[in-house]
Write an enzyme that holds these catalytic residues in place. Structure first.
Site, PDB file in Angstrom:
ATOM      1  N   ASP A   1      10.346  -6.226  -3.239  1.00  0.00           N
ATOM      2  CA  ASP A   1       9.240  -6.806  -2.478  1.00  0.00           C
ATOM      3  C   ASP A   1       9.341  -8.324  -2.568  1.00  0.00           C
ATOM      4  O   ASP A   1       9.728  -8.847  -3.618  1.00  0.00           O
ATOM      5  CB  ASP A   1       7.891  -6.335  -3.062  1.00  0.00           C
ATOM      6  CG  ASP A   1       6.776  -6.326  -2.029  1.00  0.00           C
ATOM      7  OD1 ASP A   1       6.480  -7.410  -1.479  1.00  0.00           O
ATOM      8  OD2 ASP A   1       6.215  -5.252  -1.771  1.00  0.00           O
TER       9      ASP A   1
ATOM     10  N   GLY B   1       2.390  -7.990  -0.391  1.00  0.00           N
ATOM     11  CA  GLY B   1       2.289  -7.006  -1.470  1.00  0.00           C
ATOM     12  C   GLY B   1       1.616  -7.607  -2.699  1.00  0.00           C
ATOM     13  O   GLY B   1       1.475  -8.831  -2.808  1.00  0.00           O
TER      14      GLY B   1
ATOM     15  N   TYR C   1       5.281  -7.363  15.863  1.00  0.00           N
ATOM     16  CA  TYR C   1       5.379  -6.141  15.054  1.00  0.00           C
ATOM     17  C   TYR C   1       5.970  -5.009  15.896  1.00  0.00           C
ATOM     18  O   TYR C   1       6.936  -4.364  15.511  1.00  0.00           O
ATOM     19  CB  TYR C   1       3.987  -5.767  14.563  1.00  0.00           C
ATOM     20  CG  TYR C   1       3.909  -4.547  13.672  1.00  0.00           C
ATOM     21  CD1 TYR C   1       4.451  -4.560  12.391  1.00  0.00           C
ATOM     22  CD2 TYR C   1       3.253  -3.393  14.093  1.00  0.00           C
ATOM     23  CE1 TYR C   1       4.353  -3.450  11.557  1.00  0.00           C
ATOM     24  CE2 TYR C   1       3.147  -2.282  13.272  1.00  0.00           C
ATOM     25  CZ  TYR C   1       3.691  -2.309  12.003  1.00  0.00           C
ATOM     26  OH  TYR C   1       3.584  -1.211  11.183  1.00  0.00           O
TER      27      TYR C   1
ATOM     28  N   VAL D   1      14.061  -8.867   1.962  1.00  0.00           N
ATOM     29  CA  VAL D   1      15.153  -8.068   2.544  1.00  0.00           C
ATOM     30  C   VAL D   1      15.697  -8.648   3.855  1.00  0.00           C
ATOM     31  O   VAL D   1      16.695  -8.167   4.384  1.00  0.00           O
ATOM     32  CB  VAL D   1      14.750  -6.583   2.760  1.00  0.00           C
ATOM     33  CG1 VAL D   1      14.459  -5.915   1.431  1.00  0.00           C
ATOM     34  CG2 VAL D   1      13.597  -6.435   3.728  1.00  0.00           C
TER      35      VAL D   1
ATOM     36  N   PHE E   1       0.836  -1.205   0.000  1.00  0.00           N
ATOM     37  CA  PHE E   1       0.000   0.000   0.000  1.00  0.00           C
ATOM     38  C   PHE E   1       0.876   1.262   0.000  1.00  0.00           C
ATOM     39  O   PHE E   1       0.892   2.028  -0.967  1.00  0.00           O
ATOM     40  CB  PHE E   1      -0.930  -0.087   1.215  1.00  0.00           C
ATOM     41  CG  PHE E   1      -1.661   1.162   1.582  1.00  0.00           C
ATOM     42  CD1 PHE E   1      -2.284   1.943   0.617  1.00  0.00           C
ATOM     43  CD2 PHE E   1      -1.755   1.553   2.922  1.00  0.00           C
ATOM     44  CE1 PHE E   1      -2.977   3.100   0.971  1.00  0.00           C
ATOM     45  CE2 PHE E   1      -2.448   2.692   3.280  1.00  0.00           C
ATOM     46  CZ  PHE E   1      -3.044   3.474   2.316  1.00  0.00           C
TER      47      PHE E   1
ATOM     48  N   ARG F   1      -7.691  -4.952   8.370  1.00  0.00           N
ATOM     49  CA  ARG F   1      -7.779  -3.649   9.013  1.00  0.00           C
ATOM     50  C   ARG F   1      -9.159  -3.040   8.820  1.00  0.00           C
ATOM     51  O   ARG F   1      -9.909  -3.411   7.928  1.00  0.00           O
ATOM     52  CB  ARG F   1      -6.663  -2.738   8.533  1.00  0.00           C
ATOM     53  CG  ARG F   1      -5.431  -3.078   9.356  1.00  0.00           C
ATOM     54  CD  ARG F   1      -4.285  -2.226   9.057  1.00  0.00           C
ATOM     55  NE  ARG F   1      -3.831  -2.448   7.710  1.00  0.00           N
ATOM     56  CZ  ARG F   1      -2.844  -1.756   7.166  1.00  0.00           C
ATOM     57  NH1 ARG F   1      -2.239  -0.823   7.858  1.00  0.00           N
ATOM     58  NH2 ARG F   1      -2.454  -2.008   5.953  1.00  0.00           N
TER      59      ARG F   1
END
Ligand code: UDP
Length: 330
Positions: A34, A39, A148, A60, A14, A189
């Site tokens: 990505d 994603g 998180y 990554v 996003f 969400r």
């Protein structure tokens, strides 16, 4: 002088995809990276034909190599919704910790400036309201959001360490709830959940009694704040978000009005460690970046609803949307 090059991680997500758009429109060469766990290439497919855009399908958390000149790194790779943390907790921890370390190493090797996407979750379920950057937070390290929150807290610590000990140019943005086109319909969400429910003709699920608050920032405002922060000379964390606070129940009512759905609100149990109140204090952003949000919730929601209306039936009814039941159970 040639174009400046920026690496955007989480490019197909996003926020990452909106950042790619912004840098392209500002005349940068953009490297998008990505691993496509959360994603979606659809978010950046309009960039693929451009000579100034390159895509790297890479995680990554593993060593990151980029050849040639690199001027800026924007680290936006991470799952970003509580449902995702439960499904992929280890990846969430790794991208914020190992991923950040790899990218800081790359930034050091290339003498690039690095901006990290931190979060209001570093404040946990805050006991101070609204939240200023000086508040240290109230975080449960082993709760459902811990993977998180702690990864992001570690990320900030690591980034400050590279700044202090290696003199690396770093920037830290603490992002509050943001919404807009390209949010994943089924990421759990609240905004995509409610709009998806309205479009499918389902009742809107409010967790708890709906008295918990959030403050929603439209994506264009957020990107503007982040862009200004990158080019400021300020290395400490800056909150970027919209201070316009609303309860989740009121938010559900706004979505019902916006979509014209005949469905009602139903109540589900409040997930563990769900913050009761969240609102950014943005004095620092105002002072240092001369930034504040411009888009009202009414305008932003309308644009976002128009986006979700363009989704296909297949996308709208994809199975994944039911995962909130699984989420509440934990
Ligand atoms: N929420 C809700 N119904 C849903 C999804 C979320 O009532 O279908 C609530 C959730 O419990 C939280 C708020 O909406 O209090 C915002 O949730 P979100 O996952 O969007 O973000 P976060 O909690 O990380 O701010």
């Amino acid at each position: 002088m040639g174009k400046k090059t920026v690496l955007v991680t989480g490019a197909a997500g996003f926020l990452g995809s909106h950042l790619c758009d912004r840098f392209i429109s500002e005349g940068f060469k953009v490297l998008g990276m990505d691993n496509l766990i959360t994603g979606n290439l659809k978010n950046i497919e309009h960039l693929f034909h451009l000579k100034d855009f390159e895509f790297y399908h890479h995680d990554v958390s593993k060593f990151v190599h980029v050849s040639g000149q690199l001027d800026y790194i924007m680290h936006f790779a991470s799952p970003a919704s509580p449902i995702d943390y439960l499904k992929i907790p280890i990846q969430t921890l790794k991208v914020g910790s190992l991923g950040t370390h790899n990218l800081l190493g790359l930034a050091k090797a290339k003498n690039a400036r690095m901006l990290i996407a931190s979060t209001s979750e570093v404040y946990g379920d805050p006991l101070v309201h609204p939240q200023t950057e000086d508040y240290y937070g109230n975080v449960n390290p082993i709760g459902p959001r811990g993977v998180y929150d702690e990864a992001k807290r570690f990320q900030e610590a690591m980034t400050m360490a590279y700044h202090t000990y290696h003199g690396l140019e770093t920037r830290i943005v603490r992002i509050f709830n943001t919404y807009g086109p390209r949010m994943r319909l089924n990421d759990g969400r609240v905004l995509p959940a409610f709009i998806g429910q309205a479009l499918r003709g389902e009742d809107l699920t409010v967790f708890g009694d709906g008295s918990q608050t959030r403050s929603f920032c439209y994506v264009d405002d957020l990107i503007e704040g982040i862009y200004r922060l990158l080019f400021s000379d300020y290395a400490y964390p800056v909150n970027i978000g919209n201070p316009d606070e609303i309860t989740i129940k009121e938010f559900a009512e706004e979505i019902i009005k916006l979509t014209g759905t005949r469905q009602k609100i139903i109540y589900k149990p409040l997930p563990k460690d769900d913050p009761m109140q969240r609102q950014p204090n943005i004095d620092r952003a105002r002072e240092i970046l001369h930034w504040e949000p411009k888009v009202s919730r009414a305008d932003g929601l309308k644009i976002t609803y128009d986006y979700f209306k363009t989704l296909t039936e297949e996308e709208l009814f994809a199975k994944e949307h039911n995962t909130f039941d699984e989420y509440i159970k934990k």
